[in-house]
Design a protein around this motif. Structure first.
Motif, PDB file in Angstrom:
ATOM      1  N   PHE A 184       0.831  -1.208   0.000  1.00 22.60           N
ATOM      2  CA  PHE A 184       0.000   0.000   0.000  1.00 22.60           C
ATOM      3  C   PHE A 184       0.864   1.256   0.000  1.00 22.60           C
ATOM      4  O   PHE A 184       0.516   2.267  -0.594  1.00 22.60           O
ATOM      5  N   LEU A 185       1.982   1.172   0.694  1.00 23.60           N
ATOM      6  CA  LEU A 185       2.848   2.351   0.815  1.00 23.60           C
ATOM      7  C   LEU A 185       3.700   2.589  -0.431  1.00 23.60           C
ATOM      8  O   LEU A 185       4.159   3.709  -0.661  1.00 23.60           O
ATOM      9  N   ALA A 186       3.876   1.520  -1.217  1.00 22.31           N
ATOM     10  CA  ALA A 186       4.855   1.598  -2.307  1.00 22.31           C
ATOM     11  C   ALA A 186       4.694   2.794  -3.248  1.00 22.31           C
ATOM     12  O   ALA A 186       5.674   3.525  -3.460  1.00 22.31           O
ATOM     13  N   PRO A 187       3.493   3.027  -3.794  1.00 24.26           N
ATOM     14  CA  PRO A 187       3.426   4.139  -4.762  1.00 24.26           C
ATOM     15  C   PRO A 187       3.865   5.467  -4.135  1.00 24.26           C
ATOM     16  O   PRO A 187       4.662   6.202  -4.717  1.00 24.26           O
ATOM     17  N   ALA A 188       3.354   5.726  -2.937  1.00 26.11           N
ATOM     18  CA  ALA A 188       3.705   6.992  -2.285  1.00 26.11           C
ATOM     19  C   ALA A 188       5.197   7.052  -1.980  1.00 26.11           C
ATOM     20  O   ALA A 188       5.845   8.073  -2.227  1.00 26.11           O
ATOM     21  N   LEU A 189       5.718   5.950  -1.454  1.00 28.22           N
ATOM     22  CA  LEU A 189       7.133   5.962  -1.068  1.00 28.22           C
ATOM     23  C   LEU A 189       8.043   6.160  -2.264  1.00 28.22           C
ATOM     24  O   LEU A 189       8.994   6.952  -2.219  1.00 28.22           O
ATOM     25  N   ILE A 190       7.741   5.444  -3.332  1.00 26.81           N
ATOM     26  CA  ILE A 190       8.590   5.548  -4.528  1.00 26.81           C
ATOM     27  C   ILE A 190       8.563   6.983  -5.047  1.00 26.81           C
ATOM     28  O   ILE A 190       9.597   7.608  -5.298  1.00 26.81           O
ATOM     29  N   TRP A 191       7.349   7.498  -5.173  1.00 24.34           N
ATOM     30  CA  TRP A 191       7.182   8.863  -5.682  1.00 24.34           C
ATOM     31  C   TRP A 191       7.934   9.858  -4.794  1.00 24.34           C
ATOM     32  O   TRP A 191       8.650  10.746  -5.250  1.00 24.34           O
ATOM     33  N   TYR A 192       7.753   9.664  -3.503  1.00 21.59           N
ATOM     34  CA  TYR A 192       8.326  10.565  -2.520  1.00 21.59           C
ATOM     35  C   TYR A 192       9.864  10.508  -2.538  1.00 21.59           C
ATOM     36  O   TYR A 192      10.541  11.540  -2.510  1.00 21.59           O
ATOM     37  N   LEU A 193      10.383   9.294  -2.629  1.00 24.64           N
ATOM     38  CA  LEU A 193      11.845   9.142  -2.628  1.00 24.64           C
ATOM     39  C   LEU A 193      12.457   9.827  -3.837  1.00 24.64           C
ATOM     40  O   LEU A 193      13.447  10.546  -3.733  1.00 24.64           O
ATOM     41  N   ILE A 194      11.856   9.603  -4.993  1.00 24.38           N
ATOM     42  CA  ILE A 194      12.451  10.136  -6.222  1.00 24.38           C
ATOM     43  C   ILE A 194      12.318  11.651  -6.286  1.00 24.38           C
ATOM     44  O   ILE A 194      13.295  12.363  -6.507  1.00 24.38           O
ATOM     45  N   PHE A 195      11.110  12.150  -6.069  1.00 28.90           N
ATOM     46  CA  PHE A 195      10.867  13.552  -6.399  1.00 28.90           C
ATOM     47  C   PHE A 195      10.985  14.503  -5.219  1.00 28.90           C
ATOM     48  O   PHE A 195      10.949  15.712  -5.404  1.00 28.90           O
ATOM     49  N   LEU A 196      11.082  13.986  -4.017  1.00 27.02           N
ATOM     50  CA  LEU A 196      11.244  14.924  -2.917  1.00 27.02           C
ATOM     51  C   LEU A 196      12.481  14.611  -2.069  1.00 27.02           C
ATOM     52  O   LEU A 196      13.280  15.499  -1.803  1.00 27.02           O
ATOM     53  N   VAL A 197      12.637  13.342  -1.696  1.00 22.39           N
ATOM     54  CA  VAL A 197      13.766  13.019  -0.817  1.00 22.39           C
ATOM     55  C   VAL A 197      15.090  13.279  -1.531  1.00 22.39           C
ATOM     56  O   VAL A 197      16.004  13.858  -0.954  1.00 22.39           O
ATOM     57  N   TYR A 198      15.145  12.916  -2.785  1.00 22.53           N
ATOM     58  CA  TYR A 198      16.390  13.135  -3.518  1.00 22.53           C
ATOM     59  C   TYR A 198      16.726  14.631  -3.637  1.00 22.53           C
ATOM     60  O   TYR A 198      17.840  15.038  -3.292  1.00 22.53           O
ATOM     61  N   PRO A 199      15.789  15.482  -4.087  1.00 20.38           N
ATOM     62  CA  PRO A 199      16.100  16.921  -4.081  1.00 20.38           C
ATOM     63  C   PRO A 199      16.411  17.461  -2.683  1.00 20.38           C
ATOM     64  O   PRO A 199      17.279  18.318  -2.518  1.00 20.38           O
ATOM     65  N   MET A 200      15.706  16.927  -1.673  1.00 17.24           N
ATOM     66  CA  MET A 200      15.971  17.366  -0.312  1.00 17.24           C
ATOM     67  C   MET A 200      17.391  16.999   0.107  1.00 17.24           C
ATOM     68  O   MET A 200      18.104  17.790   0.713  1.00 17.24           O
ATOM     69  N   TYR A 201      17.780  15.785  -0.251  1.00 14.00           N
ATOM     70  CA  TYR A 201      19.125  15.325   0.066  1.00 14.00           C
ATOM     71  C   TYR A 201      20.151  16.240  -0.602  1.00 14.00           C
ATOM     72  O   TYR A 201      21.145  16.651   0.004  1.00 14.00           O
ATOM     73  N   GLN A 202      19.874  16.586  -1.852  1.00 17.38           N
ATOM     74  CA  GLN A 202      20.799  17.479  -2.557  1.00 17.38           C
ATOM     75  C   GLN A 202      20.912  18.828  -1.866  1.00 17.38           C
ATOM     76  O   GLN A 202      21.998  19.386  -1.740  1.00 17.38           O
ATOM     77  N   SER A 203      19.783  19.354  -1.421  1.00 18.10           N
ATOM     78  CA  SER A 203      19.838  20.657  -0.759  1.00 18.10           C
ATOM     79  C   SER A 203      20.580  20.543   0.571  1.00 18.10           C
ATOM     80  O   SER A 203      21.263  21.465   0.987  1.00 18.10           O
ATOM     81  N   LEU A 204      20.453  19.382   1.218  1.00 22.61           N
ATOM     82  CA  LEU A 204      21.195  19.174   2.469  1.00 22.61           C
ATOM     83  C   LEU A 204      22.700  19.201   2.201  1.00 22.61           C
ATOM     84  O   LEU A 204      23.469  19.830   2.920  1.00 22.61           O
TER      85      LEU A 204
END
Lengths: 302, 304, 442
Positions: free
Chosen positions: B27-47
């Motif tokens: 159930f979590l997969a779609p949200a997690l995948i989307w979130y990891l790619i499009f938000l966590v990755y840019p967030m990591y870059q800004s960090l």
């Protein structure tokens, strides 16, 4: 819903005479409260509507009239040409198409993904439940501005940079943490016994999600839909940075064009604002239906 | 709960347990995948960028460790002022729009005629694009022809009339007032949605038992609003610390720097002063502060 | 097994929907994808390959409408080039640099872009993100095509990274008709200027209307005081940070500003009024002057004012030459541009006197190109400005094109504190000097 009504009707008719008297006095009290409420709410409503009145007044007058008589004066003459000019030079048909496409694709997609994720977070016990929830909350706390450059690079790599499609991934993702948060909260208010009972009856989690949780959360879903649709319709910063071509601009970016470097066409801008909020107000009024009381009560009782 | 169900039903095959454990992740997969790619990755870059000195344009990037963070806390007077403004803004938001929003929701949950229209009006500010909000409220507050001064003068309070947004002391409160205007709708709709979920028969039953409306509110309504409260309060904190739009359009951080908040200060650094690293560091300070406040609260309230 | 199967189905469906969404919106009738990434041929016009030229600018809706004919003419002449305008308007064009910067930083720069002069352009030059256009100057014969002071002003370390577009000067605009009624005449000395303000005050008017929101509108008035009190040479040194900012003449300038405010010569409480809104008191006859540029004739027209009522003058500084605030605007080509040759070709086209004469749009009225003259019947004041601008012996830059933005905001902070009387002129000057030193230390 029918269920609720019949139960309530039965209960009303079976009320005893004493109780009826009590109800009558309560009704009188309620009428008084309602009148007071009306007065208060109307006064507030006037304040809340004030800016809308200014938008309308500014959009139906000429620039010269506005400048020499002031913003809050009644228009000398009603001028409707602002709307025509705004529509034509503002290229609104394109912006409308783009913003509507976005809402149609983005909003349901985002809410479904968020609801799916909220279900296990609210109603299942598993090892990383808490950690994953907090992980999503971090996304809520980070200002979007600092992610813009990496996002633009990513969209370029995906080959969709500059097109409307480039907006869908960031729009969905920036809505996710909030929507997961809200849906998790609402799912938690649904009694677990309902799900347990269904499970014993052989229902799958998938079935529970669609047949119990989602229908019960209709008001929350409608609310989220409204919030998200409005936010999407008015989002400026991401659209401004990720979309460069005028062909793919959205409504709020389009509105910027009425402000030049050295002067703003206030009257056309406000006409443009009125044009731009019409569809979203229509959508809002339409969706309000789904927020009515009692939609869920029946199911909960069983 | 799913696992418990399994254990209670010994007749089901054992391998089902493993499958059930996988279910939440599916159930979590779609949200997690989307979130990891499009938000966590840019967030990591800004960090990562927040530990660098970078103008945001050239290839010249220099690792400077926690220098950016050190400057925020120990050298930057404006950041301190911005933090103070954010704290005030947060307290105000927790108190005022939230309370008004709840009161409106309770009032408009009653069977009042025209409540649909009223709900639409109070949530109305959300339909307005920012450019219109900024412009109109600048007019409302205008020192010469502004509506607010006009009203004050016509009800005999002319001595109160001033250039609300241009005076150092009143600029932030005046901007906040606009935020209240724009901000009551959001808690209102969330509370309304929560109120819909309260089973009506609980009220009916309590009324039969002679409960008055205040008792109904405290004993039935409020407990049912707990989840909504968690959402409204924590979002009030998070969004207050992220606040940007309204300040940027209404005062541009002025007069002087009196209305700078962390959100605008981050934006000025990242986009206008060519300090991408410093801006990213401010962004992470914002995130850290809000999370430190919001997560324990959410966690505590989430315990059943 | 129903659970997992259905979830997988849903996953697939989600992917499909998002793919569909992307596909639907990504393949528009107008196909927005760039035509190709490979560098353009040496002879761009002759090449058969279809090219999309991305042109970043701040042209507003009305301007876009006027520019269409110019762009069409270019595309007719070079059928293999399609020009796509990427405009970011907005009040004061405040967000344009941010949008531009993000597109360049993320490696997808436009092919050419609009830029102001001086310190606003400098970060792009320092970061190596714009091309040295020297070769194009030689190739297209741009030397001598533009007003010399404009070319000088956009030079950086002796190199030309931009092509002049606008040459803009600023002065005091006033309502001629109103002044005639009141019997006021244009001042020729600073003392007369102050006398005039006093007269306006007596007549129940303010002298000057300012919109302080972004800082730069207030700055124009302060710049004028600096030019008066410090004189040309010192003013330039201050702008180059070669003179201390706690110099007595800076203190005098701050003091003069406070005097003007104390005397009620400036429309009060203007610090967060937007420059756009500062025209209300001026048009309503409540303020006698605005310090605006050559573009103001267009603003007057847009606001349905009678041009015959208005005129302007250069604020008297008591120095010779009489300098006024002036700044260039330019076109630049990013180093990472996909089609620099075509961009240069487009710049050559839109800055050529023939094209600008053929299409007398508003944006060409203040052209930096020599030999372009607006229609003096339709644009009398712009016409008058042009003579002044093109023949100007010397001008001074607005401080925001002399200072980098971060230092500039320090300047604005002091300026606001002076206006609000939260600092004495001495304190303001001292703080300004400290900001300069902090900046130089870094």
């Amino acid at each position: 819903m029918e269920n609720t009504m019949t139960t309530q009707a039965n209960r009303d008719s079976s009320a005893s005479a004493g109780q009826r008297h009590k109800i009558a006095s309560m009704k009188a009290e309620q009428r008084f409260t309602n009148t007071m409420l009306y007065i208060l709410l109307s006064a507030m409503a006037v304040v809340w509507l004030m800016p809308f009145v200014i938008i309308v007044l500014t959009s139906v007058r000429s620039m010269g009239d506005l400048i020499s008589n002031g913003v809050f004066a009644w228009p000398r003459e009603i001028v409707l040409s602002n709307f025509e000019r705004a529509w034509n030079i503002g290229n609104f048909s394109t912006y409308f198409r783009n913003s509507l496409l976005l809402i149609i694709f983005k909003v349901p997609l985002g809410i479904i993904i968020a609801s799916l994720a909220a279900f296990p977070l609210a109603k299942m016990q598993f090892r990383f439940n808490n950690a994953i929830f907090i992980f999503f909350l971090i996304g809520l706390a980070i200002p979007i501005h600092v992610t813009l450059t990496p996002l633009l690079v990513m969209m370029k790599q995906l080959g969709i940079q500059g097109t409307l499609a480039a907006l869908i991934p960031p729009y969905v993702v920036f809505g996710l943490p909030f929507q997961i948060f809200v849906m998790r909260g609402f799912f938690r208010t649904v009694p677990s016994e309902l799900l347990e009972a269904a499970r014993i009856d052989g229902a799958t989690e998938w079935g529970n999600f669609w047949r119990i949780l989602m229908p019960l959360s209709a008001p929350a879903l409608a609310t989220l839909f409204i919030i998200d649709a409005l936010a999407t319709w008015n989002e400026l910063l991401i659209a401004l940075v990720l979309i460069s071509s005028n062909d793919w601009r959205t409504v709020p970016v389009g509105l910027l064009q009425f402000q030049g470097q050295f002067s703003s066409q206030y009257t056309q801008l406000m006409a443009g604002v009125l044009i731009s909020i019409t569809p979203i107000i229509t959508l809002y009024v339409f969706l309000q239906r789904y927020m009515v009381a009692g939609l869920t009560a029946g199911a909960l009782k069983e | 709960m799913s696992t418990i169900t399994d254990e209670l039903l010994p007749n089901r095959p054992m391998r089902r347990r493993k499958r059930i454990r996988l279910t939440p992740y599916l159930f979590l997969a779609p949200a997690l995948i989307w979130y990891l790619i499009f938000l966590v990755y840019p967030m990591y870059q800004s960090l990562v960028i927040s530990f660098m000195r970078w103008d945001g344009l050239s290839a010249d990037i220099q690792f400077i460790g926690v220098e950016n963070y050190r400057r925020i806390f120990f050298e930057d007077d404006t950041a301190r002022l911005a933090l103070r403004n954010n704290v005030l803004w947060t307290l105000g938001t927790l108190l005022i729009p939230t309370t008004i929003g709840l009161m409106l929701a309770v009032a408009l949950d009653r069977k009042l005629r025209g409540r649909t229209v009223l709900r639409a009006i109070f949530y109305g500010p959300a339909v307005l694009p920012l450019v219109a909000v900024g412009m109109i409220w600048a007019w409302m507050y205008n020192p010469q022809f502004g509506f607010i001064n006009y009203v004050l003068k016509s009800i005999g309070l002319g001595f109160l009339a001033r250039g609300w947004l241009s005076v150092y002391e009143t600029a932030l409160p005046a901007t906040f007032l606009t935020a209240v205007w724009g901000g009551v709708g959001f808690p209102m709709v969330l509370y309304l949605a929560a109120l819909q979920a309260i089973p009506q028969e609980q009220y009916e039953a309590a009324k039969m038992d002679g409960a008055n409306s205040r008792q109904l509110f405290w004993n039935i309504t409020l407990p049912w609003l707990r989840e909504a409260n968690v959402i409204v309060f924590s979002l009030a904190v998070i969004n207050s610390f992220k606040t940007f739009d309204l300040i940027y359009t209404m005062t541009y951080g002025g007069p002087g720097r009196s209305t700078q908040v962390l959100g605008t200060w981050m934006y000025f650094h990242a986009f206008q002063y060519y300090n991408a690293g410093y801006g990213a560091a401010i962004a992470w300070v914002i995130a850290a502060i809000t999370l430190v406040m919001a997560i324990p609260y959410i966690q505590r309230m989430s315990r059943d | 097994m129903f659970d997992r199967k259905n979830l997988m189905k849903l996953l697939a469906l989600t992917m499909l929907v998002s793919l569909l969404a992307s596909a639907c919106v990504a393949t528009p009738p107008q196909a927005a994808a760039p035509a190709g990434e490979q560098p353009a041929a040496a002879q761009p016009a002759a090449g058969g390959e279809q090219i999309t030229l991305r042109w970043a600018n701040i042209i507003d809706a009305t301007g876009q409408e006027q520019w269409k004919a110019v762009v069409d003419a270019f595309q007719a002449k070079y059928p293999n080039i399609r020009v796509v305008s990427e405009s970011t308007a907005g009040s004061g064009a405040a967000i344009y640099p941010d949008v531009l910067k993000t597109s360049i930083a993320s490696g997808s720069p436009p092919d050419l872009f609009f830029m102001w002069g001086g310190s606003i352009a400098q970060p792009f030059i320092d970061a190596g993100q714009v091309m040295d256009l020297g070769p194009y100057y030689d190739k297209f014969g741009w030397h001598g095509k533009f007003a010399p002071w404009v070319v000088e002003r956009i030079k950086s370390d002796g190199k030309l990274y931009g092509v002049p577009y606008h040459a803009l000067g600023m002065g005091f605009w006033y309502n001629k008709t109103l002044w005639n009624e009141k019997g006021w005449s244009v001042p020729t000395t600073f003392a007369e200027q102050e006398e005039l303000c006093a007269k306006m005050k007596e007549a129940g008017m303010y002298c000057v209307s300012i919109g302080g929101k972004f800082g730069w509108h207030t700055m124009r008035v302060l710049d004028y005081f600096l030019e008066h009190h410090c004189g040309p040479e010192l003013h330039d040194k201050l702008n180059r940070l070669e003179e201390r900012w706690d110099h007595p003449c800076v203190i005098d300038s701050y003091a003069t500003f406070q005097k003007w405010i104390d005397n009620g010569w400036v429309v009060p409480d203007f610090l967060t009024v937007s420059p756009d809104d500062s025209r209300f008191p001026f048009f309503a006859g409540e303020a006698g002057l605005v310090l605006e540029g050559v573009w103001y004739e267009g603003v007057l027209k847009n606001n349905e004012q009678n041009i015959a009522d208005y005129d302007f003058y250069l604020p008297p500084t008591d120095h010779t030459p009489l300098r006024f605030s002036a700044f260039p605007e330019q076109w630049m080509i990013p180093s990472g541009a996909a089609h620099p040759d075509e961009a240069a070709l487009f710049i050559d086209f839109i800055t050529s006197p023939e094209v600008q004469t053929q299409f007398p749009i508003n944006d060409f009225a203040n052209s930096a190109t020599i030999g372009v003259n607006p229609d003096c019947n339709e644009w009398p004041l712009t016409c008058k400005w042009r003579e002044i601008i093109l023949s100007a012996e010397d001008t001074y830059p607005p401080t925001d094109q002399a200072f980098v933005k971060e230092l500039m905001d320090g300047f604005f902070e002091v300026q606001d504190a002076i206006v609000a009387k939260r600092m004495t002129p001495e304190e303001g000057a001292a703080l300004m000097q400290r900001r300069v030193e902090e900046w130089q230390a870094r």
